[in-house]
Design a protein around this motif. Sequence first.
Motif, PDB file in Angstrom:
ATOM      1  N   ASN A  53      21.215 -18.116  18.352  1.00  0.00           N
ATOM      2  CA  ASN A  53      20.693 -16.808  18.774  1.00  0.00           C
ATOM      3  C   ASN A  53      20.293 -16.747  20.244  1.00  0.00           C
ATOM      4  N   ASP A  66      23.724 -13.791  24.478  1.00  0.00           N
ATOM      5  CA  ASP A  66      24.358 -12.509  24.168  1.00  0.00           C
ATOM      6  C   ASP A  66      25.823 -12.806  23.866  1.00  0.00           C
ATOM      7  N   GLU A 115      36.865  -6.738  12.179  1.00  0.00           N
ATOM      8  CA  GLU A 115      35.775  -5.808  12.486  1.00  0.00           C
ATOM      9  C   GLU A 115      34.688  -5.842  11.407  1.00  0.00           C
ATOM     10  N   VAL A 118      32.445  -9.139  11.033  1.00  0.00           N
ATOM     11  CA  VAL A 118      31.334  -9.419  11.967  1.00  0.00           C
ATOM     12  C   VAL A 118      30.346  -8.257  12.052  1.00  0.00           C
ATOM     13  N   ARG A 119      30.529  -7.275  11.197  1.00  0.00           N
ATOM     14  CA  ARG A 119      29.750  -6.027  11.308  1.00  0.00           C
ATOM     15  C   ARG A 119      28.243  -6.266  11.290  1.00  0.00           C
ATOM     16  N   ASP A 120      27.775  -7.187  10.475  1.00  0.00           N
ATOM     17  CA  ASP A 120      26.318  -7.387  10.344  1.00  0.00           C
ATOM     18  C   ASP A 120      25.771  -8.428  11.322  1.00  0.00           C
ATOM     19  N   LEU A 121      26.616  -8.947  12.196  1.00  0.00           N
ATOM     20  CA  LEU A 121      26.146  -9.992  13.107  1.00  0.00           C
ATOM     21  C   LEU A 121      25.573  -9.378  14.396  1.00  0.00           C
ATOM     22  N   PRO A 122      24.570 -10.030  14.978  1.00  0.00           N
ATOM     23  CA  PRO A 122      23.915  -9.479  16.179  1.00  0.00           C
ATOM     24  C   PRO A 122      24.736  -9.735  17.452  1.00  0.00           C
ATOM     25  N   ILE A 123      25.859  -9.082  17.532  1.00  0.00           N
ATOM     26  CA  ILE A 123      26.756  -9.293  18.678  1.00  0.00           C
ATOM     27  C   ILE A 123      27.212  -7.945  19.240  1.00  0.00           C
ATOM     28  N   TYR A 124      27.697  -7.987  20.472  1.00  0.00           N
ATOM     29  CA  TYR A 124      28.392  -6.822  21.015  1.00  0.00           C
ATOM     30  C   TYR A 124      29.845  -6.895  20.530  1.00  0.00           C
ATOM     31  N   TYR A 125      30.308  -5.792  19.992  1.00  0.00           N
ATOM     32  CA  TYR A 125      31.689  -5.769  19.484  1.00  0.00           C
ATOM     33  C   TYR A 125      32.500  -4.752  20.282  1.00  0.00           C
ATOM     34  N   LEU A 126      33.531  -5.248  20.946  1.00  0.00           N
ATOM     35  CA  LEU A 126      34.433  -4.383  21.716  1.00  0.00           C
ATOM     36  C   LEU A 126      35.821  -4.487  21.095  1.00  0.00           C
ATOM     37  N   ARG A 127      36.519  -3.364  21.040  1.00  0.00           N
ATOM     38  CA  ARG A 127      37.851  -3.424  20.438  1.00  0.00           C
ATOM     39  C   ARG A 127      38.899  -2.752  21.308  1.00  0.00           C
TER      40      ARG A 127
END
Lengths: 120, 226
Positions: free
Chosen positions: B27, B30, B43, B46-55
């Motif tokens: 943790n 970032d 997608e 990893v939806r519930d993970l504390p990350i920035y998701y870019l697609r």
Amino acid sequence: MNADLQLTLTPIQILLSALLLIVAVASLRLFRNRILYRLFFIGIVFVGILFVAVPILPVYLASLIGVGRGVDLVFYLLFTGFLLLIAILYRRLLQHDVIITQIIRQNAIRNHRPPSQKAT
Amino acid sequence: MTERVFILIPSYNEEKVIRQTIRSLGNAYDIVLIDDASTDDTENAVRDLPIYYLRHEINLGQGAALQTGMEFARQQGADIVVHFDADGQHNPDDIDRFIQVLKTQSVDVVLGSRFLRKEDLLAIPRLRRILLRVARIVNGLLSGLWLSDAHNGFRVMNRRALAGIQLKENRMAHATEILMQIRRKQLRYVEQPTHIIYTEYSQVKGQRWQGAFDILIDVFINKYFR
């Protein structure tokens, strides 16, 4: 050369010249706002019509520069033109790749999903 | 003030391993996952993970995904950026060690190398080892940077490098391009040993040797045609 110069066109010469003119008009319409592309195509069509109308011309030019038959000269010119065209179009393709990449990238950044939670 | 470390993970169809890779990072950082238009269920994985998701809406390649991640990290005010593979090949324990080197040796980029320790070297499959030695020479000739390893995806860089490096190579040739830019922008760099874990999964997903020719052609085209 002057002795062989034809002043009247045979049906096949008329047909070929007409086809080349159609290509010229199509290229003028296709390459809007691209003066270099237009000039390039018009130049090719002009030379093409000249070669069709005066078949002895490529023979004369070929012997002048030492490439054998007139048909060889036409082949070399077409081959070089073809390669040049591929290079130009490929370069355009690469430029479009850059633009598409930038759009996709900006969208990805703008629409990013922030961390939903901080893990404990 | 603590610095913000961004881990950039470009990913394409890594649904099976991506959760595990992200969880292995803990943790403290970032984490930015750049999904390069995966067609699997990455997608949701990893939806519930504390990350920035870019697609990316269409598949552009690893180089493009890394550049997207770097631009995003820059906008978010990152102090340090780490390039990390999605398939779990890289060792998370190396991150802090590399960051320490970045700070203590006053360099801009720390590059991972599989050729500095015998145990790392022996872990590389034989054919890949030969290919990497050839690629090292090609890289050296093209970039002017003579490193011990070629195309090692584990890198750590500071803000200066983040500001200076702009990748135009969308696909795998970005690894050579990074070296070329390090040289051109006169960034200070150092190599550090890193251990790559070659799992059956990563080897199936990894680059084929034929890909080396694609990379070479891409580098030439981008160098002389753009």
